[in-house]
Design a protein around this motif. Sequence first.
Motif: not given
Length: 301
Positions: A259-283
Motif C-alpha cells: 500500500d505505497l500509492p503513487l500520488k498526485h498524478e492527477k486530481r479528480y474534480c467536478l467542473v461546470y461552465p460559469e454560465r451554470k454557476k447559478d443553476s439550481e440543478l448544478v448546485q
Amino acid sequence: MRRKIPSTIALAVFEAAARQGSFARAANEVCLTESAVSRQIATLETYLGVKLFTRVRKQVILNDAGRLYLKNIARNLSDIEAHTAALMTHKGVGGVLELAVIPTFANRWLLPRLRDFRARHPDIILNLSERPLPFSFDETNFDAALNFDHPSWTNVVKVDLFDEELVPIVSPRYFDTLRLNAPADLTRFPLLHKSTRPEAWKHWFEITGVSDFTPVPGMHFELYGMVIEAARAGLGAGLVPKVYVQDEVERNDLVVPFDLPLKHEKRYCLVYPERKKDSELVQVFRNWVVSIEAEFVVGVK
C-alpha cells in the motif's frame, strides 16, 4: 433573430428514413404514407439547399451530405426526446442534469453511490455520457463533468475532489502473494499497463526504491477497468487507482501487496461552465458530490 431550424417533423422523418434506409419503412415507423415521407424529405432538402439522398431508380440512398447531417442531428433529436419525456413525466418538477464522466470512474465510484442521490433528489434525472478527455462546454449540452483537473478547462468552475492514488494489485488466486516481501518482487510479474500512462509503473518503482530492473513484458489496455479485469484473470500485476478496487480487495478477489500509492498524478474534480454557476440543478449535484466525497475521504483514511 429567427433561428435557422427546419421543421422538427421533417427532421424526425429524415432521421427515420436515413436509419431505416427506406422511405417505405420510415413511413411505417412514423405512421405516415410513403408519399408524405417523400414530401417531408423534399421540403427539408429545399430548406437546406442540399440533397440528402441519391435517387437510383426506385431506391433512395443516403449520400455523403446526408450521412454527415444524420451524424450531427441524431443525438440532438435523442436529447430533445429525452428532455421532453422527462418534463412530461415530472410535470415540470425537478429537471434533467446532463453529466459527462470518465467511464471507469463512473462505473467504479459514482454509480455505486447514485442510489443515495436518487433517494435525496427523486425529482432529478441524471443522464451520464462518456467523455474521458476535457472538452468545451460551448460545443455540448452537458451541464457538468466529473473528470481530471487540466489546464484546458476554460470558462468553468472547478470543484476539487481527491487525488488519484495508484496502487499495485494482483490476484491471490493465481499468484502466491505471501512471497511478495518487497516492491522489487513485483518485477518478476508481467506488468499490466494503461495505454495512456505507460510510465506509471516506472514512477511507482522509483518511489518505492526500485531503480534497476528489466520488466517482464505485459499487456496494455485502454481503460483501467480492463487492467483490473486482467489482473483478476491472473494475467499479471496492475497499477490502478485505489478507489477503483475497494470492493475487489474487500472480497479478496484482488490484493494490494504494497500500500505505497503513487500520488498526485492527477486530481479528480467536478467542473461546470460559469454560465451554470447559478443553476439550481448544478448546485444540488455539486453539494451532493462534495458531501459524498468528504465521507469517502474519511472512509479511506
